[in-house]
Design a protein around this motif. Structure first.
Motif, PDB file in Angstrom:
ATOM      1  N   PRO A 217     -40.159 -63.623   2.372  1.00 49.51           N
ATOM      2  CA  PRO A 217     -40.310 -63.878   0.930  1.00 49.51           C
ATOM      3  C   PRO A 217     -39.982 -62.626   0.113  1.00 49.51           C
ATOM      4  O   PRO A 217     -40.337 -61.509   0.496  1.00 49.51           O
ATOM      5  CB  PRO A 217     -41.790 -64.245   0.805  1.00 49.51           C
ATOM      6  CG  PRO A 217     -42.209 -64.682   2.167  1.00 49.51           C
ATOM      7  CD  PRO A 217     -41.403 -63.854   3.117  1.00 49.51           C
ATOM      8  N   LEU A 218     -39.280 -62.827  -1.010  1.00 52.69           N
ATOM      9  CA  LEU A 218     -38.949 -61.688  -1.872  1.00 52.69           C
ATOM     10  C   LEU A 218     -40.196 -61.123  -2.541  1.00 52.69           C
ATOM     11  O   LEU A 218     -40.273 -59.928  -2.815  1.00 52.69           O
ATOM     12  CB  LEU A 218     -37.931 -62.113  -2.928  1.00 52.69           C
ATOM     13  CG  LEU A 218     -36.533 -62.443  -2.408  1.00 52.69           C
ATOM     14  CD1 LEU A 218     -35.684 -63.038  -3.520  1.00 52.69           C
ATOM     15  CD2 LEU A 218     -35.865 -61.192  -1.857  1.00 52.69           C
ATOM     16  N   ILE A 219     -41.163 -61.982  -2.829  1.00 53.01           N
ATOM     17  CA  ILE A 219     -42.418 -61.536  -3.428  1.00 53.01           C
ATOM     18  C   ILE A 219     -43.487 -61.549  -2.345  1.00 53.01           C
ATOM     19  O   ILE A 219     -43.801 -62.599  -1.780  1.00 53.01           O
ATOM     20  CB  ILE A 219     -42.833 -62.438  -4.604  1.00 53.01           C
ATOM     21  CG1 ILE A 219     -41.753 -62.453  -5.684  1.00 53.01           C
ATOM     22  CG2 ILE A 219     -44.156 -61.958  -5.197  1.00 53.01           C
ATOM     23  CD1 ILE A 219     -42.024 -63.442  -6.804  1.00 53.01           C
ATOM     24  N   ARG A 220     -44.025 -60.403  -2.040  1.00 49.50           N
ATOM     25  CA  ARG A 220     -45.025 -60.286  -0.983  1.00 49.50           C
ATOM     26  C   ARG A 220     -46.423 -60.151  -1.590  1.00 49.50           C
ATOM     27  O   ARG A 220     -46.600 -59.580  -2.667  1.00 49.50           O
ATOM     28  CB  ARG A 220     -44.740 -59.053  -0.112  1.00 49.50           C
ATOM     29  CG  ARG A 220     -43.336 -59.012   0.467  1.00 49.50           C
ATOM     30  CD  ARG A 220     -43.135 -60.066   1.532  1.00 49.50           C
ATOM     31  NE  ARG A 220     -44.012 -59.837   2.668  1.00 49.50           N
ATOM     32  CZ  ARG A 220     -43.731 -58.991   3.664  1.00 49.50           C
ATOM     33  NH1 ARG A 220     -42.614 -58.268   3.637  1.00 49.50           N
ATOM     34  NH2 ARG A 220     -44.564 -58.856   4.676  1.00 49.50           N
ATOM     35  N   THR A 221     -47.406 -60.668  -0.880  1.00 48.14           N
ATOM     36  CA  THR A 221     -48.803 -60.536  -1.293  1.00 48.14           C
ATOM     37  C   THR A 221     -49.434 -59.362  -0.568  1.00 48.14           C
ATOM     38  O   THR A 221     -49.274 -59.218   0.647  1.00 48.14           O
ATOM     39  CB  THR A 221     -49.602 -61.810  -0.950  1.00 48.14           C
ATOM     40  OG1 THR A 221     -49.027 -62.929  -1.634  1.00 48.14           O
ATOM     41  CG2 THR A 221     -51.060 -61.665  -1.379  1.00 48.14           C
ATOM     42  N   ARG A 222     -50.142 -58.519  -1.309  1.00 50.70           N
ATOM     43  CA  ARG A 222     -50.938 -57.446  -0.730  1.00 50.70           C
ATOM     44  C   ARG A 222     -52.392 -57.834  -0.953  1.00 50.70           C
ATOM     45  O   ARG A 222     -52.884 -57.751  -2.077  1.00 50.70           O
ATOM     46  CB  ARG A 222     -50.622 -56.098  -1.379  1.00 50.70           C
ATOM     47  CG  ARG A 222     -49.197 -55.620  -1.135  1.00 50.70           C
ATOM     48  CD  ARG A 222     -49.019 -55.157   0.296  1.00 50.70           C
ATOM     49  NE  ARG A 222     -47.687 -54.588   0.501  1.00 50.70           N
ATOM     50  CZ  ARG A 222     -46.659 -55.255   0.972  1.00 50.70           C
ATOM     51  NH1 ARG A 222     -46.809 -56.539   1.265  1.00 50.70           N
ATOM     52  NH2 ARG A 222     -45.487 -54.679   1.140  1.00 50.70           N
ATOM     53  N   ARG A 223     -53.027 -58.300   0.082  1.00 53.42           N
ATOM     54  CA  ARG A 223     -54.368 -58.855  -0.045  1.00 53.42           C
ATOM     55  C   ARG A 223     -55.336 -57.878  -0.720  1.00 53.42           C
ATOM     56  O   ARG A 223     -55.435 -56.722  -0.332  1.00 53.42           O
ATOM     57  CB  ARG A 223     -54.915 -59.254   1.325  1.00 53.42           C
ATOM     58  CG  ARG A 223     -54.197 -60.467   1.915  1.00 53.42           C
ATOM     59  CD  ARG A 223     -54.960 -61.030   3.096  1.00 53.42           C
ATOM     60  NE  ARG A 223     -54.298 -62.221   3.618  1.00 53.42           N
ATOM     61  CZ  ARG A 223     -54.432 -63.428   3.122  1.00 53.42           C
ATOM     62  NH1 ARG A 223     -55.205 -63.617   2.070  1.00 53.42           N
ATOM     63  NH2 ARG A 223     -53.799 -64.461   3.653  1.00 53.42           N
ATOM     64  N   GLY A 224     -56.035 -58.411  -1.721  1.00 54.98           N
ATOM     65  CA  GLY A 224     -56.997 -57.604  -2.447  1.00 54.98           C
ATOM     66  C   GLY A 224     -56.378 -56.636  -3.432  1.00 54.98           C
ATOM     67  O   GLY A 224     -57.095 -55.910  -4.129  1.00 54.98           O
ATOM     68  N   MET A 225     -55.054 -56.618  -3.517  1.00 56.22           N
ATOM     69  CA  MET A 225     -54.378 -55.659  -4.389  1.00 56.22           C
ATOM     70  C   MET A 225     -53.481 -56.341  -5.421  1.00 56.22           C
ATOM     71  O   MET A 225     -53.532 -56.029  -6.600  1.00 56.22           O
ATOM     72  CB  MET A 225     -53.561 -54.673  -3.553  1.00 56.22           C
ATOM     73  CG  MET A 225     -54.388 -53.869  -2.553  1.00 56.22           C
ATOM     74  SD  MET A 225     -53.374 -52.865  -1.453  1.00 56.22           S
ATOM     75  CE  MET A 225     -52.652 -51.717  -2.628  1.00 56.22           C
ATOM     76  N   GLY A 226     -52.626 -57.271  -4.947  1.00 55.46           N
ATOM     77  CA  GLY A 226     -51.736 -57.933  -5.879  1.00 55.46           C
ATOM     78  C   GLY A 226     -50.442 -58.353  -5.220  1.00 55.46           C
ATOM     79  O   GLY A 226     -50.428 -58.739  -4.046  1.00 55.46           O
ATOM     80  N   TYR A 227     -49.330 -58.226  -5.944  1.00 56.83           N
ATOM     81  CA  TYR A 227     -48.032 -58.700  -5.474  1.00 56.83           C
ATOM     82  C   TYR A 227     -46.989 -57.602  -5.639  1.00 56.83           C
ATOM     83  O   TYR A 227     -47.087 -56.746  -6.526  1.00 56.83           O
ATOM     84  CB  TYR A 227     -47.607 -59.932  -6.263  1.00 56.83           C
ATOM     85  CG  TYR A 227     -48.597 -61.058  -6.223  1.00 56.83           C
ATOM     86  CD1 TYR A 227     -48.624 -61.954  -5.153  1.00 56.83           C
ATOM     87  CD2 TYR A 227     -49.549 -61.224  -7.241  1.00 56.83           C
ATOM     88  CE1 TYR A 227     -49.558 -62.981  -5.109  1.00 56.83           C
ATOM     89  CE2 TYR A 227     -50.480 -62.245  -7.196  1.00 56.83           C
ATOM     90  CZ  TYR A 227     -50.475 -63.112  -6.127  1.00 56.83           C
ATOM     91  OH  TYR A 227     -51.408 -64.132  -6.079  1.00 56.83           O
ATOM     92  N   VAL A 228     -45.949 -57.674  -4.801  1.00 53.74           N
ATOM     93  CA  VAL A 228     -44.875 -56.688  -4.889  1.00 53.74           C
ATOM     94  C   VAL A 228     -43.544 -57.394  -4.662  1.00 53.74           C
ATOM     95  O   VAL A 228     -43.396 -58.232  -3.766  1.00 53.74           O
ATOM     96  CB  VAL A 228     -45.078 -55.544  -3.859  1.00 53.74           C
ATOM     97  CG1 VAL A 228     -45.158 -56.074  -2.443  1.00 53.74           C
ATOM     98  CG2 VAL A 228     -43.964 -54.514  -3.986  1.00 53.74           C
ATOM     99  N   LEU A 229     -42.586 -57.083  -5.524  1.00 55.22           N
ATOM    100  CA  LEU A 229     -41.210 -57.538  -5.314  1.00 55.22           C
ATOM    101  C   LEU A 229     -40.509 -56.478  -4.483  1.00 55.22           C
ATOM    102  O   LEU A 229     -40.413 -55.319  -4.906  1.00 55.22           O
ATOM    103  CB  LEU A 229     -40.492 -57.728  -6.652  1.00 55.22           C
ATOM    104  CG  LEU A 229     -39.044 -58.210  -6.568  1.00 55.22           C
ATOM    105  CD1 LEU A 229     -38.983 -59.643  -6.056  1.00 55.22           C
ATOM    106  CD2 LEU A 229     -38.365 -58.129  -7.934  1.00 55.22           C
ATOM    107  N   GLU A 230     -40.065 -56.856  -3.308  1.00 58.02           N
ATOM    108  CA  GLU A 230     -39.481 -55.885  -2.388  1.00 58.02           C
ATOM    109  C   GLU A 230     -38.254 -55.222  -3.018  1.00 58.02           C
ATOM    110  O   GLU A 230     -37.399 -55.883  -3.591  1.00 58.02           O
ATOM    111  CB  GLU A 230     -39.079 -56.546  -1.074  1.00 58.02           C
ATOM    112  CG  GLU A 230     -40.263 -57.146  -0.313  1.00 58.02           C
ATOM    113  CD  GLU A 230     -41.238 -56.091   0.184  1.00 58.02           C
ATOM    114  OE1 GLU A 230     -40.892 -54.900   0.138  1.00 58.02           O
ATOM    115  OE2 GLU A 230     -42.334 -56.459   0.625  1.00 58.02           O
TER     116      GLU A 230
END
Length: 234
Positions: A217-230
């Motif tokens: 996925p281009l948008i990854r989830t960082r649990r407890g932190m948020g989201y990141v677009l690679e």
């Protein structure tokens, strides 16, 4: 003519005591997709700038409570560098020079064309992120903010306005983890009542349309932190 759909994703504060302008300017900004807060007096407007993070402020000069120049001075004294557009009927050279010397980034005289106001706000918001009106590219994903179009793996995507705003925000901060609270602050106005899963739902919908890059996925989830677009390179 400036297309109201060309905005970034940003959060704007309008400090203006005219109900007519609150309605007309507010309607135009919201139609353009901006998250908008509105204040009718200087004291409340100043408090809002201290309580929230904005990407630009539209500031009238003749306000009840505290006048616009005083609001601007206090902002700059507190080292708040939010871009400020003065919107006023004061049209002398001396007035304009004073406003700019006090720290305003732009100055627009009433009456004005809404298209010009939107174009100026658009420019100030993007300047805050150090970006010009050029396509944002990460890997096979390209976002054109002027045409408000997105292509991914050579395919043009059909995104809703909120989805486009969310994607552009993530792209401007590509490689960084963006928290849910940051996304809420930039995509929704203070008066908007949000469902607890509003951001998660928006991310999920956007992911479905983007698909994957090499199975990821281009948008990854960082649990407890948020989201990141690679931040993939072309």
């Amino acid at each position: 003519m400036f297309d109201a759909g060309q905005n970034p994703f940003m959060r704007v504060l309008l400090i203006e005591d005219s109900a007519r302008l609150q309605n007309s300017v507010g309607r135009a900004l919201r139609k353009a997709g901006y998250a908008l807060d509105i204040s009718g007096d200087g004291k409340e407007g100043l408090w809002l700038t201290q309580s929230n993070e904005y990407d630009s402020v539209i500031l009238d000069l003749m306000l009840p409570g505290i006048d616009g120049l005083s609001v601007l001075r206090q902002l700059r004294q507190k080292e708040n560098n939010v871009p400020v557009l003065i919107l006023t009927a004061k049209d002398t050279i001396e007035d304009r020079v004073l406003g700019l010397r006090e720290g305003a980034d732009d100055y627009l005289i009433k009456p004005f064309a809404l298209e010009e106001l939107l174009a100026r706000v658009h420019t100030l918001c993007r300047r805050r992120y150090g970006r010009k009106n050029v396509p944002l590219v990460t890997g096979n994903l390209q976002i054109d903010t002027l045409t408000r179009s997105v292509t991914c793996n050579g395919k043009v995507l059909d995104l809703a306005p909120r989805e486009f705003s969310l994607l552009e925000y993530l792209a401007l901060r590509k490689g960084e983890v963006v928290s849910r609270s940051d996304i809420e602050a930039h995509l929704y106005g203070e008066s908007t009542e949000l469902m607890s899963n509003a951001v998660d739902s928006a991310i999920s919908s956007l992911r479905r349309k983007l698909g994957t890059s090499e199975g990821t996925p281009l948008i990854r989830t960082r649990r407890g932190m948020g989201y990141v677009l690679e931040a993939k390179q072309v």
